[in-house]
Scaffold this active site. Structure first.
Site, PDB file in Angstrom:
ATOM      1  CG  ASN A  27      30.914  58.487 129.364  1.00 27.10           C
ATOM      2  OD1 ASN A  27      30.573  59.261 128.462  1.00 27.10           O
ATOM      3  ND2 ASN A  27      31.167  57.214 129.153  1.00 27.10           N
ATOM      4  CG  ASP A  33      26.504  58.750 128.278  1.00 29.89           C
ATOM      5  OD1 ASP A  33      25.645  59.164 129.083  1.00 29.89           O
ATOM      6  OD2 ASP A  33      27.620  59.306 128.124  1.00 29.89           O
ATOM      7  CD  GLU A 272      13.213  52.684 108.361  1.00 24.71           C
ATOM      8  OE1 GLU A 272      13.893  53.675 108.075  1.00 24.71           O
ATOM      9  OE2 GLU A 272      13.691  51.533 108.364  1.00 24.71           O
ATOM     10  CG  HIS A 333      17.923  57.990 112.519  1.00 25.26           C
ATOM     11  ND1 HIS A 333      16.590  57.635 112.661  1.00 25.26           N
ATOM     12  CD2 HIS A 333      18.556  56.904 112.026  1.00 25.26           C
ATOM     13  CE1 HIS A 333      16.442  56.383 112.275  1.00 25.26           C
ATOM     14  NE2 HIS A 333      17.613  55.917 111.883  1.00 25.26           N
ATOM     15  CG  ASP A 334      17.464  57.041 108.409  1.00 27.36           C
ATOM     16  OD1 ASP A 334      18.653  56.951 108.763  1.00 27.36           O
ATOM     17  OD2 ASP A 334      16.608  56.160 108.639  1.00 27.36           O
TER      18      ASP A 334
HETATM   19  C1  GLC Z   1      16.817  52.126 108.753  1.00 24.79           C
HETATM   20  C2  GLC Z   1      17.444  53.099 109.711  1.00 24.79           C
HETATM   21  C3  GLC Z   1      18.724  53.609 109.115  1.00 24.79           C
HETATM   22  C4  GLC Z   1      19.649  52.446 108.915  1.00 24.79           C
HETATM   23  C5  GLC Z   1      18.987  51.386 108.042  1.00 24.79           C
HETATM   24  C6  GLC Z   1      19.756  50.116 108.067  1.00 24.79           C
HETATM   25  O1  GLC Z   1      16.426  52.721 107.572  1.00 24.79           O
HETATM   26  O2  GLC Z   1      16.545  54.122 110.000  1.00 24.79           O
HETATM   27  O3  GLC Z   1      19.339  54.572 109.920  1.00 24.79           O
HETATM   28  O4  GLC Z   1      20.846  52.875 108.320  1.00 24.79           O
HETATM   29  O5  GLC Z   1      17.694  51.068 108.515  1.00 24.79           O
HETATM   30  O6  GLC Z   1      19.628  49.517 109.318  1.00 24.79           O
END
Ligand code: GLC
Length: 536
Positions: A27, A33, A272, A333-334
């Protein structure tokens, strides 16, 4: 429904993690999105060998959020943030994904909410509010300092003073992410309803965020110092976090999640936590119905050494029970992207390892084209965590590189984060046409794996031989053997094998595929890997 039937999909899939802000903008606001993801589903799996071939998607959070931690700070668990779409588009997304036999895994952020969540607003309003105990509140010490020495993963104390009621609340991450009190039964019930809500919307599983943090010591004891720590004074690692996280009761919470999933058909949850093997074993045991696994992140951090990787995988395999399903991750993503960590040639070798091991491989969007971290000057950084710690995570979250057009085909306007400098060479369109590209290697390995019962269901056995730079293992089912040989060295290496002949399925440089070769002795180029079907 037996638990064996329920495990079916998790035992077959390759999971693709999408960071929704950065996948595809439909968009023209510069932010990815849900509609953008729908538009690209055929790229992920259109049912033919021309698409990547993944069969599950994990979506990083798309819930309503003030976006202080880009969605990991949730202000409404039961709605979609307008930046990503709405519930109607979400329904369409589920339908379109399922039409292509793609399972959908949602992020489940249970440890904390946003400070803008109505629960926290109520909780902080007065010491007597009915939701006060939904979060973790403590009096200051007599000198006004925080109740104990616990640290936030993102730097500094994990306690923030709320002047209105003169108590500290706990935040294991940013102050805008107050921790829920999982010892409160109402919290548990409310969060169970969240799981149920999304299950009824059709999702197939969850990725449980920050699982190790869910429960804290009920006596709030100080974490002891880490006697082996030698780094900077303010680092999180200077303490052993034995009271602020990893409590045995956290396992009960994971068990609760599993039990809820067990009430429904064919669900799965992965949690995680960055753990070594003994701790992963505890998490596997936490779930009695086998619908859960902890992430195994160790391939991200192990040193580049064939023998260390081999012994990690041997030990991990040996630690698993019959019902436990392993998984492996090269990036997320971390964490810095795999090509930026180890370089392109080594990343190809790791891809070969990822898709030939037993278990569930996770692919982070863009990894399949070899996207690299993008360096950003501090004025361009968006990740607030980068202001508190040295590690900034924007670099691994930049827009997906689709083609060589402006903004890499991600958007027609300037994206929220800049695209990688190399996007004209590193993009989907170009790599689809390049037979030796990273993308074509991923695609080949994924399709082979998905249709090969030995790789899907066979056993794992590593091979020992004289050369310590080469890691080789067998996947076996009945009489069938698949042999994987990986040269971790920058030099040519040779190995002698107890087999005569094999058919080459895949090599990292894409040579010899389809040929039958003699493998009694085999010479490998620097960082070369082979996948072969053993003939004799
Ligand atoms: C997890 C996520 C991370 C986030 C953190 C707090 O480690 O992968 O991206 O910042 O939790 O929610």
């Amino acid at each position: 429904m037996s638990s064996k039937t329920q495990l079916n999909w998790s035992r077959k899939v390759v999971v693709y993690q999408i960071y929704p802000r950065s996948f595809k903008d439909s968009n023209n606001d510069g932010i990815g999105d849900l509609q953008g993801i729908i538009d690209k589903l055929d790229y992920l799996n259109d049912g033919t060998e021309k698409s990547l071939g993944i069969d599950a998607i994990w979506l990083s959070p798309i819930y309503k959020s003030p976006m202080i931690d880009f969605g990991y700070d949730i202000s409404d668990y039961l709605d979609i943030d307008p930046v990503f779409g709405d519930l109607e588009i979400f329904d369409r997304f589920i339908k379109e994904a399922h039409k292509r036999n793609i399972k959908v895994i949602m992020d489940f952020v249970a440890n904390h909410t946003s400070d803008k969540h109505i629960w926290f607003k109520e909780s902080r309003s007065s010491r007597h509010n009915s939701k006060r105990d939904w979060y973790i509140w403590k009096d200051p010490k007599p000198d006004g300092s925080p109740p104990n020495n616990w640290l936030s993963v993102f730097g500094g104390s994990s306690w923030a003073l709320d002047k209105r009621t003169n108590q500290y609340y706990l935040h294991s991450f940013l102050p805008e992410q107050p921790d829920l009190n999982w010892r409160n039964i109402e919290v548990k019930t409310a969060m169970e309803k969240v799981l149920e809500f999304w299950i009824h919307k059709g999702v197939d599983g969850f990725r449980s965020d920050a699982s190790y943090h869910l429960i804290k010591d009920d006596q709030f004891r100080d974490d002891p110092g880490n006697p082996n720590y030698k780094g900077p004074k303010n680092s999180y690692k200077r303490f052993l976090h034995i009271y602020s996280q990893g409590r045995p009761e956290a396992l009960d919470t994971i068990n609760t999640f599993c039990s809820i999933l067990g009430l429904h058909k064919d669900k799965y949850i992965v949690s995680e936590a960055y753990l070594d093997i003994p701790e992963m074993t505890k998490l596997y045991k936490a779930c009695s119905n086998g619908l859960h696994a902890p992430f195994n992140f160790n391939l991200i951090s192990l040193p580049w050494d064939a023998q260390i990787v081999k012994s990690h995988i041997d030990n991990f395999e040996a630690s698993l029970n019959k019902n436990d399903w392993p998984n492996y991750v090269l990036g997320n993503h971390d964490r810095q992207r795999v090509v930026s960590r180890v370089g392109k040639k080594r990343a190809k070798l790791l891809a070969m390892l990822l898709f030939t091991l037993r278990g569930m491989p996770f692919v982070y969007y863009g990894e399949e084209i070899g996207m690299e971290n993008v360096g950003l000057s501090s004025d361009k950084q968006k990740d607030l965590v980068g202001n508190r710690l040295t590690a900034n995570r924007d670099g691994e979250r930049t827009p997906m590189q689709w083609d060589e057009s402006a903004h890499a085909g991600f958007s027609i306007v300037k994206p929220w984060l800049p695209v990688g400098e190399k996007y004209k060479d590193v993009n989907v369109k170009k790599e689809l046409n390049d037979p030796i590209s990273m993308l074509r290697l991923y695609r080949h390995l994924i399709h082979y794996r998905t249709h090969n019962h030995v790789l899907l269901h066979g056993s794992y056995r590593s091979l020992g031989f004289g050369n310590r730079n080469v890691f080789a293992f067998l996947r076996e089912l009945g009489d069938e053997k698949i042999l994987v040989i990986l040269n971790f060295s920058k030099d040519e290496e040779s190995v002698s094998l107890p087999y005569q002949k094999a058919k080459v399925v895949c090599t990292t440089n894409r040579e010899k595929e389809g040929e039958t070769i003699n493998i009694k002795k085999i010479i490998l180029f620097a960082y070369q890997g082979y996948v072969m079907e053993v003939i004799e």
